[in-house]
Design a protein around this motif. Structure first.
Motif, PDB file in Angstrom:
ATOM      1  N   ARG A  26     -15.608 -21.863  10.377  1.00 34.37           N
ATOM      2  CA  ARG A  26     -15.595 -22.497  11.693  1.00 34.37           C
ATOM      3  C   ARG A  26     -14.524 -23.571  11.783  1.00 34.37           C
ATOM      4  O   ARG A  26     -13.760 -23.657  12.751  1.00 34.37           O
ATOM      5  N   ASP A  27     -14.459 -24.444  10.766  1.00 36.90           N
ATOM      6  CA  ASP A  27     -13.532 -25.574  10.797  1.00 36.90           C
ATOM      7  C   ASP A  27     -12.078 -25.104  10.830  1.00 36.90           C
ATOM      8  O   ASP A  27     -11.255 -25.641  11.589  1.00 36.90           O
ATOM      9  N   GLU A  28     -11.761 -24.098  10.034  1.00 38.16           N
ATOM     10  CA  GLU A  28     -10.391 -23.595   9.994  1.00 38.16           C
ATOM     11  C   GLU A  28     -10.017 -22.894  11.305  1.00 38.16           C
ATOM     12  O   GLU A  28      -8.898 -23.052  11.809  1.00 38.16           O
ATOM     13  N   LEU A  29     -10.965 -22.147  11.868  1.00 39.19           N
ATOM     14  CA  LEU A  29     -10.679 -21.434  13.116  1.00 39.19           C
ATOM     15  C   LEU A  29     -10.594 -22.403  14.295  1.00 39.19           C
ATOM     16  O   LEU A  29      -9.776 -22.213  15.202  1.00 39.19           O
ATOM     17  N   TYR A  34      -7.801 -24.762  18.838  1.00 35.80           N
ATOM     18  CA  TYR A  34      -7.493 -26.007  19.541  1.00 35.80           C
ATOM     19  C   TYR A  34      -5.982 -26.135  19.779  1.00 35.80           C
ATOM     20  O   TYR A  34      -5.547 -26.590  20.846  1.00 35.80           O
ATOM     21  N   GLU A  35      -5.199 -25.702  18.812  1.00 37.93           N
ATOM     22  CA  GLU A  35      -3.745 -25.836  18.913  1.00 37.93           C
ATOM     23  C   GLU A  35      -3.151 -24.987  20.025  1.00 37.93           C
ATOM     24  O   GLU A  35      -2.063 -25.293  20.526  1.00 37.93           O
ATOM     25  N   ILE A  36      -3.838 -23.916  20.443  1.00 41.13           N
ATOM     26  CA  ILE A  36      -3.311 -23.056  21.509  1.00 41.13           C
ATOM     27  C   ILE A  36      -4.130 -23.202  22.802  1.00 41.13           C
ATOM     28  O   ILE A  36      -4.103 -22.318  23.669  1.00 41.13           O
ATOM     29  N   ILE A  66      -4.394 -14.810  15.794  1.00 42.57           N
ATOM     30  CA  ILE A  66      -5.233 -15.727  15.020  1.00 42.57           C
ATOM     31  C   ILE A  66      -6.579 -15.091  14.707  1.00 42.57           C
ATOM     32  O   ILE A  66      -7.045 -15.110  13.558  1.00 42.57           O
ATOM     33  N   LEU A  67      -7.215 -14.526  15.722  1.00 45.30           N
ATOM     34  CA  LEU A  67      -8.543 -13.953  15.532  1.00 45.30           C
ATOM     35  C   LEU A  67      -8.506 -12.752  14.593  1.00 45.30           C
ATOM     36  O   LEU A  67      -9.347 -12.627  13.698  1.00 45.30           O
ATOM     37  N   MET A  95     -17.403 -25.076  19.179  1.00 44.78           N
ATOM     38  CA  MET A  95     -17.654 -24.083  18.142  1.00 44.78           C
ATOM     39  C   MET A  95     -18.760 -24.608  17.241  1.00 44.78           C
ATOM     40  O   MET A  95     -18.631 -25.694  16.665  1.00 44.78           O
ATOM     41  N   LYS A  96     -19.847 -23.865  17.132  1.00 42.91           N
ATOM     42  CA  LYS A  96     -21.015 -24.330  16.389  1.00 42.91           C
ATOM     43  C   LYS A  96     -21.453 -23.319  15.336  1.00 42.91           C
ATOM     44  O   LYS A  96     -21.369 -22.112  15.558  1.00 42.91           O
TER      45      LYS A  96
END
Length: 297
Positions: A26-29, A34-36, A66-67, A95-96
């Motif tokens: 989750r944290d990496e994604l 967020y950047e895009i 990315i996905l 994102m949770k």
């Protein structure tokens, strides 16, 4: 978002697969989304991912890249673009990490959500749903079914998916020899439901590939008879996508034809109702006179 000039696209996606460390994933994604400038709601669990997002049109290809590359299981997964796709669906990115990507209430440790029913394309659905030995089952909540559904669909009355699964097994218990077709908005609930029906002894279980969103898209592209009538409820700011002009539901206050969903303007209530424009004016967007009296100025 209101200041953006680039058009946005609303996209939903899901995938059942095993994640060893959902929090790290989750944290990496999150950073990459967020950047895009992705907005939306994404749930991640050991059983997979479930997302409904809005992304700027000029960054859609980057989003897919990315996905598709964040995990081998997500490479090439289906992305459902909204039917009414103006992109104005989400305002922030959330994102949770959750126990499950769909709360199902299933505690049976022998249940395997990967053993699902057979996918049906729009064309296959139209053909199979017309057969006498077929039952079409709506695996959405009652407030979703109310404004739009397949013309021959059976409703499993409920407010939550966890309530609905055991009810579906119970109501269809005497029809284990028939074809059971399950559907939902984008496919995530009916896919798990099809696995649950097979787990409970049903043999001929199917589910609509990509749910209502993909069905309508393909039916239109292939000029097939459209068997879904009314409005497709969605869980974002829009609260619905128009599929056909049919209005099959009624205002909860006056009974006039309406499929206009809204949340009660009294924030202490915030109940989801169908309210026509006349009642929205009379009740100031509230579900009752009592809620009007308790509106915060």
């Amino acid at each position: 978002m209101l200041e953006e000039k680039e058009p946005r696209v609303t996209i939903s996606f899901y995938k059942y697969f095993h994640l060893d460390d959902p929090q790290q994933f989750r944290d990496e994604l999150y950073i990459k989304f967020y950047e895009i400038d992705v907005f939306g709601r994404v749930y991640i669990a050991t059983e997979g991912i479930n997302g409904q997002i809005s992304v700027p049109e000029n960054k859609k290809d980057r989003f897919k890249e990315i996905l598709y590359n964040c995990h081998p299981e997500l490479n090439g997964i289906r992305l459902n673009e909204a039917l009414d796709n103006d992109g104005k669906s989400f305002w922030v990115l959330r994102m949770k990490v959750r126990n499950k990507i769909v709360a199902d209430g299933i505690e049976d440790q022998t249940f395997d959500s990967s053993k699902t029913g057979k996918y049906l394309t729009a064309k296959e659905f139209n053909k199979l749903s017309e057969q006498d030995d077929t039952i079409v089952v709506d695996m959405r909540n009652s407030y979703e079914y109310e404004v739009g559904h397949f013309s021959n669909a059976v409703e499993i009355p409920s407010r939550t998916f966890r309530e609905q699964l055991p009810k579906a097994v119970e109501l269809l218990q005497n029809h284990k020899d028939k074809n059971i077709i399950m559907y939902c908005t984008g496919g995530i609930r009916c896919e798990k439901a099809s696995a649950y029906m097979l787990h409970n002894g049903f043999k001929n279980v199917y589910h609509v590939e990509g749910g209502i969103i993909e069905y309508v898209k393909k039916a239109r592209e292939e000029n097939l008879p459209l068997k879904f009538i009314g409005k497709n409820f969605v869980f974002d700011e829009r609260l619905g996508e128009r599929v056909t002009d049919d209005v099959i539901s009624k205002c909860h206050q006056c009974g006039a034809p309406s499929d206009r969903h809204t949340n009660c303007a009294n924030q202490k209530c915030h109940d989801l109702i169908i309210q026509c424009e006349r009642c929205a004016e009379e009740f100031k967007g509230c579900c009752s006179h009592d809620c009007v009296q308790h509106l915060v100025p």
